[in-house]
Design an enzyme around this catalytic site. Sequence first.
Site, PDB file in Angstrom:
ATOM      1  N   ASN A 151       0.952  -1.157  -0.029  1.00 27.12           N
ATOM      2  CA  ASN A 151      -0.006   0.153   0.124  1.00 27.12           C
ATOM      3  C   ASN A 151       0.860   1.299   0.034  1.00 27.12           C
ATOM      4  O   ASN A 151       1.542   1.480   1.050  1.00 27.12           O
ATOM      5  CB  ASN A 151      -0.900   0.009   1.128  1.00 27.12           C
ATOM      6  CG  ASN A 151      -1.593   1.322   1.466  1.00 27.12           C
ATOM      7  OD1 ASN A 151      -1.691   1.993   0.508  1.00 27.12           O
ATOM      8  ND2 ASN A 151      -2.494   1.206   2.462  1.00 27.12           N
ATOM      9  N   TRP A 152       1.175   1.956  -1.204  1.00 23.65           N
ATOM     10  CA  TRP A 152       1.912   2.810  -1.393  1.00 23.65           C
ATOM     11  C   TRP A 152       1.360   4.380  -0.600  1.00 23.65           C
ATOM     12  O   TRP A 152       2.065   5.291  -0.702  1.00 23.65           O
ATOM     13  CB  TRP A 152       2.050   3.335  -2.801  1.00 23.65           C
ATOM     14  CG  TRP A 152       3.034   2.251  -3.420  1.00 23.65           C
ATOM     15  CD1 TRP A 152       3.707   1.067  -2.772  1.00 23.65           C
ATOM     16  CD2 TRP A 152       3.293   2.308  -4.786  1.00 23.65           C
ATOM     17  NE1 TRP A 152       4.477   0.425  -3.669  1.00 23.65           N
ATOM     18  CE2 TRP A 152       4.168   1.183  -5.174  1.00 23.65           C
ATOM     19  CE3 TRP A 152       3.274   3.094  -5.970  1.00 23.65           C
ATOM     20  CZ2 TRP A 152       4.637   0.741  -6.094  1.00 23.65           C
ATOM     21  CZ3 TRP A 152       3.781   2.774  -7.273  1.00 23.65           C
ATOM     22  CH2 TRP A 152       4.430   1.637  -7.154  1.00 23.65           C
ATOM     23  N   LYS A 153       0.132   4.091  -0.410  1.00 23.15           N
ATOM     24  CA  LYS A 153      -0.480   5.416   0.175  1.00 23.15           C
ATOM     25  C   LYS A 153      -0.410   6.698  -0.867  1.00 23.15           C
ATOM     26  O   LYS A 153      -0.203   6.349  -2.013  1.00 23.15           O
ATOM     27  CB  LYS A 153       0.004   5.732   1.613  1.00 23.15           C
ATOM     28  CG  LYS A 153      -0.138   4.384   2.462  1.00 23.15           C
ATOM     29  CD  LYS A 153       0.190   4.740   4.039  1.00 23.15           C
ATOM     30  CE  LYS A 153      -0.055   3.405   4.691  1.00 23.15           C
ATOM     31  NZ  LYS A 153       0.166   3.683   6.116  1.00 23.15           N
TER      32      LYS A 153
ATOM     33  N   HIS B 222      -9.375   1.349   5.160  1.00 25.01           N
ATOM     34  CA  HIS B 222      -7.938   1.399   5.987  1.00 25.01           C
ATOM     35  C   HIS B 222      -8.310   2.544   6.845  1.00 25.01           C
ATOM     36  O   HIS B 222      -9.020   3.617   6.700  1.00 25.01           O
ATOM     37  CB  HIS B 222      -7.178   1.827   4.772  1.00 25.01           C
ATOM     38  CG  HIS B 222      -5.765   2.093   5.368  1.00 25.01           C
ATOM     39  ND1 HIS B 222      -5.151   3.060   6.079  1.00 25.01           N
ATOM     40  CD2 HIS B 222      -4.638   1.135   5.316  1.00 25.01           C
ATOM     41  CE1 HIS B 222      -3.986   2.842   6.413  1.00 25.01           C
ATOM     42  NE2 HIS B 222      -3.540   1.654   5.955  1.00 25.01           N
TER      43      HIS B 222
ATOM     44  N   GLU C 204      -4.824  -4.257  11.134  1.00 21.70           N
ATOM     45  CA  GLU C 204      -3.839  -3.188  10.928  1.00 21.70           C
ATOM     46  C   GLU C 204      -4.159  -2.693  12.403  1.00 21.70           C
ATOM     47  O   GLU C 204      -4.988  -1.643  12.306  1.00 21.70           O
ATOM     48  CB  GLU C 204      -3.767  -2.517   9.860  1.00 21.70           C
ATOM     49  CG  GLU C 204      -3.538  -3.076   8.569  1.00 21.70           C
ATOM     50  CD  GLU C 204      -3.270  -2.085   7.555  1.00 21.70           C
ATOM     51  OE1 GLU C 204      -2.020  -2.491   7.134  1.00 21.70           O
ATOM     52  OE2 GLU C 204      -3.748  -1.139   7.306  1.00 21.70           O
TER      53      GLU C 204
ATOM     54  N   SER D  42       3.986  -1.633  10.419  1.00 24.64           N
ATOM     55  CA  SER D  42       5.287  -1.597  10.768  1.00 24.64           C
ATOM     56  C   SER D  42       6.103  -2.747  10.222  1.00 24.64           C
ATOM     57  O   SER D  42       6.914  -3.344  10.925  1.00 24.64           O
ATOM     58  CB  SER D  42       5.830  -1.177  12.174  1.00 24.64           C
ATOM     59  OG  SER D  42       5.328   0.144  12.284  1.00 24.64           O
TER      60      SER D  42
HETATM   61  P1  13P Z   1       3.228   0.777   7.704  1.00 27.57           P
HETATM   62  O1  13P Z   1       3.855  -0.383   7.033  1.00 27.57           O
HETATM   63  O2  13P Z   1       3.953   2.152   6.867  1.00 27.57           O
HETATM   64  O3  13P Z   1       3.398   0.582   8.932  1.00 27.57           O
HETATM   65  O4  13P Z   1       1.863   0.873   7.100  1.00 27.57           O
HETATM   66  C1  13P Z   1       0.864   0.099   7.171  1.00 27.57           C
HETATM   67  C2  13P Z   1      -0.270   0.075   6.436  1.00 27.57           C
HETATM   68  O5  13P Z   1      -1.121   1.115   6.726  1.00 27.57           O
HETATM   69  C3  13P Z   1      -0.568  -0.605   5.135  1.00 27.57           C
HETATM   70  O6  13P Z   1      -1.858  -0.378   4.916  1.00 27.57           O
END
Ligand code: 13P
Length: 243
Positions: free
Chosen positions: A7-9, A93, A164, A201
């Site tokens: 998930n690159w956001k 999310h 998550e 993480s």
């Molecule tokens: P991180 O891996 O940066 O903690 O983010 C997790 C996430 O929100 C995946 O959707």
Amino acid sequence: MELLAANWKMNKTPKETKEYLEKFLGLVEGIKDVEILVCPPFTSLCVAKEMLEGSNVKLGAQNCYHEQKGAFTGEVSLDMLKELGVSYVIVGHSERRWIFGETDELINKKVIACLEKDIRPILCVGEKIEEREAGMTLKVIESQLKLALSGLDDVSNRIDIAYEPVWAIGSGNPATPEDAQLVHRFIKDLLGDVRVLYGGSVNPQNAKDFLSMPDVDGLLVGTASLDPSSFAQIVKASCRDQG
Ligand code: 13P
């Protein structure tokens, strides 16, 4: 099959997406025993579709709207995503819930719309730190699942769940694999034999520890997926012979 999802956001322009995938596809070439998924921003889907054609990497989106078309300024429909080769959508999310105010009711509509369009939702659930400290973790997860899946019969083979914990996302402070296992087991006891990913993480160092848990069926990776080598290492941690 395990699912390793990036998930690159809100990261990477189309040009950066191209550069990333040029490198990444070479690094994961030939891997067949796990599903690999990248979820770039909407603006990169077109270039990603072209690059992923014929590869072992699937394309996902980070969000969608449940209506098919119409006066919904700024939103993106599932038909639009489907035409761009999207086969998965991340729904609910925690950043959508807590930054953009998405409700359980809206998330439910999105899950239903995805299933109707034959796009596989990755439904995200997770507790906040104060809920965890109050011993409410399982109650929160149960409520989020029930509301998001309300009105749907057995969905276990048409949906993936991502656990998550909100406090573990982007914090460098992951859940322990044992804590994740406990929640994943709880989710499967509720929903049946659904695939459950862990996110929060995850990095190349801890990926194998999570994947060695019996009910961790994949990973949803944010920060550590932004670098192609790092995400490829995480993918390889899931391959029995290459870890
Ligand atoms: P991180 O891996 O940066 O903690 O983010 C997790 C996430 O929100 C995946 O959707």
